[in-house]
Design a protein around this motif. Structure first.
Motif, PDB file in Angstrom:
ATOM      1  N   UNK A   1       0.821  -1.084   0.006  1.00 32.01           N
ATOM      2  CA  UNK A   1      -0.025  -0.100   0.110  1.00 32.01           C
ATOM      3  C   UNK A   1       0.955   1.260   0.005  1.00 32.01           C
ATOM      4  N   UNK A   2       2.082   1.236   0.225  1.00 37.14           N
ATOM      5  CA  UNK A   2       3.079   2.399   0.415  1.00 37.14           C
ATOM      6  C   UNK A   2       3.179   2.912   1.740  1.00 37.14           C
ATOM      7  N   UNK A   3       2.403   2.381   2.667  1.00 41.67           N
ATOM      8  CA  UNK A   3       2.407   2.849   4.053  1.00 41.67           C
ATOM      9  C   UNK A   3       3.515   3.103   4.705  1.00 41.67           C
ATOM     10  N   UNK A   4       4.330   1.913   4.608  1.00 39.03           N
ATOM     11  CA  UNK A   4       5.750   1.631   5.130  1.00 39.03           C
ATOM     12  C   UNK A   4       6.403   0.557   4.728  1.00 39.03           C
ATOM     13  N   UNK A   5       7.834   0.633   4.802  1.00 38.21           N
ATOM     14  CA  UNK A   5       8.489  -0.736   4.224  1.00 38.21           C
ATOM     15  C   UNK A   5       8.249  -1.843   5.114  1.00 38.21           C
ATOM     16  N   UNK A   6       8.695  -3.007   4.529  1.00 39.79           N
ATOM     17  CA  UNK A   6       8.915  -4.414   5.234  1.00 39.79           C
ATOM     18  C   UNK A   6      10.081  -4.139   6.379  1.00 39.79           C
ATOM     19  N   UNK A   7       9.730  -4.502   7.399  1.00 39.86           N
ATOM     20  CA  UNK A   7      11.158  -4.224   8.354  1.00 39.86           C
ATOM     21  C   UNK A   7      12.284  -4.948   8.066  1.00 39.86           C
ATOM     22  N   UNK A   8      12.187  -6.118   7.453  1.00 41.07           N
ATOM     23  CA  UNK A   8      13.172  -7.009   7.033  1.00 41.07           C
ATOM     24  C   UNK A   8      14.137  -6.155   6.035  1.00 41.07           C
ATOM     25  N   UNK A   9      13.930  -5.328   5.222  1.00 41.55           N
ATOM     26  CA  UNK A   9      14.296  -4.527   4.449  1.00 41.55           C
ATOM     27  C   UNK A   9      15.199  -3.739   4.929  1.00 41.55           C
ATOM     28  N   UNK A  10      15.247  -3.329   6.508  1.00 39.38           N
ATOM     29  CA  UNK A  10      15.985  -2.486   7.136  1.00 39.38           C
ATOM     30  C   UNK A  10      17.289  -3.364   7.792  1.00 39.38           C
ATOM     31  N   UNK A  11      17.418  -4.497   7.740  1.00 34.75           N
ATOM     32  CA  UNK A  11      18.396  -5.354   8.595  1.00 34.75           C
ATOM     33  C   UNK A  11      19.731  -4.995   7.996  1.00 34.75           C
ATOM     34  N   UNK A  12      20.035  -5.132   6.674  1.00 35.93           N
ATOM     35  CA  UNK A  12      21.440  -4.960   6.249  1.00 35.93           C
ATOM     36  C   UNK A  12      21.771  -3.334   6.497  1.00 35.93           C
ATOM     37  N   UNK A  13      21.042  -2.372   6.459  1.00 40.04           N
ATOM     38  CA  UNK A  13      21.481  -1.011   6.995  1.00 40.04           C
ATOM     39  C   UNK A  13      21.541  -1.000   8.695  1.00 40.04           C
ATOM     40  N   UNK A  14      20.863  -1.941   9.268  1.00 39.33           N
ATOM     41  CA  UNK A  14      20.865  -1.808  10.635  1.00 39.33           C
ATOM     42  C   UNK A  14      22.190  -2.368  11.104  1.00 39.33           C
ATOM     43  N   UNK A  15      22.450  -3.691  10.530  1.00 42.34           N
ATOM     44  CA  UNK A  15      23.909  -4.276  10.873  1.00 42.34           C
ATOM     45  C   UNK A  15      25.094  -3.434  10.602  1.00 42.34           C
ATOM     46  N   UNK A  16      24.998  -2.572   9.272  1.00 34.24           N
ATOM     47  CA  UNK A  16      25.761  -1.637   8.733  1.00 34.24           C
ATOM     48  C   UNK A  16      26.242  -1.028   9.765  1.00 34.24           C
ATOM     49  N   UNK A  17      25.528  -0.138  10.622  1.00 29.77           N
ATOM     50  CA  UNK A  17      25.562   0.846  11.539  1.00 29.77           C
ATOM     51  C   UNK A  17      25.731   0.243  12.939  1.00 29.77           C
ATOM     52  N   UNK A  18      25.230  -0.915  13.346  1.00 22.42           N
ATOM     53  CA  UNK A  18      25.510  -1.246  14.499  1.00 22.42           C
ATOM     54  C   UNK A  18      26.903  -1.992  14.802  1.00 22.42           C
ATOM     55  N   UNK A  19      26.941  -2.937  13.892  1.00 21.03           N
ATOM     56  CA  UNK A  19      28.240  -3.810  13.879  1.00 21.03           C
ATOM     57  C   UNK A  19      29.556  -3.071  14.125  1.00 21.03           C
ATOM     58  N   UNK A  20      29.802  -1.836  13.321  1.00 19.87           N
ATOM     59  CA  UNK A  20      30.962  -1.157  13.696  1.00 19.87           C
ATOM     60  C   UNK A  20      31.239  -0.684  14.951  1.00 19.87           C
ATOM     61  N   UNK A  21      29.994  -0.242  15.752  1.00 15.62           N
ATOM     62  CA  UNK A  21      30.155   0.309  17.209  1.00 15.62           C
ATOM     63  C   UNK A  21      30.498  -0.687  17.811  1.00 15.62           C
ATOM     64  N   UNK A  22      29.798  -2.119  17.855  1.00 25.94           N
ATOM     65  CA  UNK A  22      30.214  -3.166  18.682  1.00 25.94           C
ATOM     66  C   UNK A  22      31.760  -3.487  18.537  1.00 25.94           C
ATOM     67  N   UNK A  23      32.115  -3.526  17.306  1.00 24.31           N
ATOM     68  CA  UNK A  23      33.574  -3.890  17.200  1.00 24.31           C
ATOM     69  C   UNK A  23      34.336  -2.856  17.813  1.00 24.31           C
ATOM     70  N   UNK A  24      33.862  -1.527  17.686  1.00 27.22           N
ATOM     71  CA  UNK A  24      35.028  -0.532  18.206  1.00 27.22           C
ATOM     72  C   UNK A  24      34.901  -0.658  19.819  1.00 27.22           C
ATOM     73  N   UNK A  25      33.989  -1.227  20.287  1.00 29.70           N
ATOM     74  CA  UNK A  25      33.730  -1.362  21.549  1.00 29.70           C
ATOM     75  C   UNK A  25      34.169  -2.618  22.372  1.00 29.70           C
ATOM     76  N   UNK A  26      34.715  -3.370  21.277  1.00 29.90           N
ATOM     77  CA  UNK A  26      35.280  -4.657  21.678  1.00 29.90           C
ATOM     78  C   UNK A  26      34.371  -5.708  22.302  1.00 29.90           C
TER      79      UNK A  26
END
Length: 262
Positions: free
Chosen positions: A196-221
């Motif tokens: 309907x165009x109301x909003x995205x499938x949440x699964x479509x956000x997974x790759x971008x989420x990991x792209x932002x989260x994973x480097x933070x966790x890595x830097x935090x050790x």
């Protein structure tokens, strides 16, 4: 006398918005538990302000969900009715938001996970076919960006701090990570929103989420545990044992004094 519970239509567009609004609402409730208990005064104020931002987002989204329910042939409910007069199974928040407050490491890590998710979701919702939702997203996106930066700074401070702070941060990752997969599980509600165009499938956000989260966790050790078959199901209305306690506290005043106003 106690207020009766309201019934919610099962329209997928309404459910999609309830998932967003309910997650904001329950996360705000958990953050509010830090008021007067944060490790430093500045952080006490910061967490309270983040909680207030999330309450504002919840109000806006729940109000739109209530109007949309009326447009789809159901009963119109306002944000207060939706926030305080539903039964547990009618809340559709992510389970991650309802888990116990935990220590400060749990709080900032959960803030990072959810604020990153919301930032990505609000970005996509700015293009929603629903003009009201697009307007809500434009305002909420600015707040989510601040929430994300605040949480990421604390994750890095804890990860690079003392041996104890690093241990607690890793323990928080181990405890919370099994609930992350629920964010990105696809179902018919997501499909209907995307079509309907109301909003995205949440699964479509997974790759971008990991792209932002994973480097933070890595830097935090710290490292995320291996994926498990376990899936939490709060966004489908099946909650953890913690949800009932949140609702009992959150709904007490409204249910004890139906229709009460200040």
């Amino acid at each position: 006398m106690t207020a009766a519970s309201i019934e919610i239509a099962r329209d997928p567009s309404v459910q999609y918005l309830l998932r967003v609004g309910d997650t904001c609402l329950i996360q705000a409730q958990r953050l509010a538990e830090w008021c007067g208990h944060a490790p430093v005064l500045e952080e006490d104020i910061a967490l309270a302000n983040i909680a207030l931002d999330l309450v504002g987002q919840a109000r806006a989204v729940l109000a739109r969900a209530g109007r949309l329910e009326g447009e789809r042939g159901g009963v119109v409910h306002d944000e207060d009715q939706l926030a305080f007069l539903r039964d547990e199974r009618d809340y559709l928040n992510l389970t991650l938001a309802e888990l116990p407050r935990g220590d400060f490491a749990v709080t900032v890590l959960r803030n990072l996970a959810l604020s990153t998710f919301f930032k990505l979701l609000w970005q996509r919702l700015e293009a929603s076919s629903d003009g009201d939702v697009a307007g809500i997203a434009a305002k909420a996106l600015k707040e989510a960006r601040y929430h994300q930066r605040h949480a990421a700074d604390w994750v890095l401070r804890l990860g690079g701090g003392t041996e104890e702070s690093h241990r607690r941060l890793q323990a928080a990752v181990d405890a919370l990570w099994p609930y992350i997969a629920e964010m990105f599980d696809a179902d018919a509600v997501d499909d209907a929103a995307a079509e309907s165009g109301l909003g995205p499938r949440w699964a479509e956000l997974e790759a971008a989420w990991h792209a932002e989260i994973d480097p933070v966790l890595a830097e935090a050790g710290v490292g995320a545990p291996a994926p498990r078959a376990f899936r939490s199901t709060g966004k489908r209305g099946v909650h953890s044992e913690h949800m009932g306690y949140i609702l009992a506290e959150m709904q007490h005043l409204q249910r004890s004094h139906p229709g009460g106003v200040w």
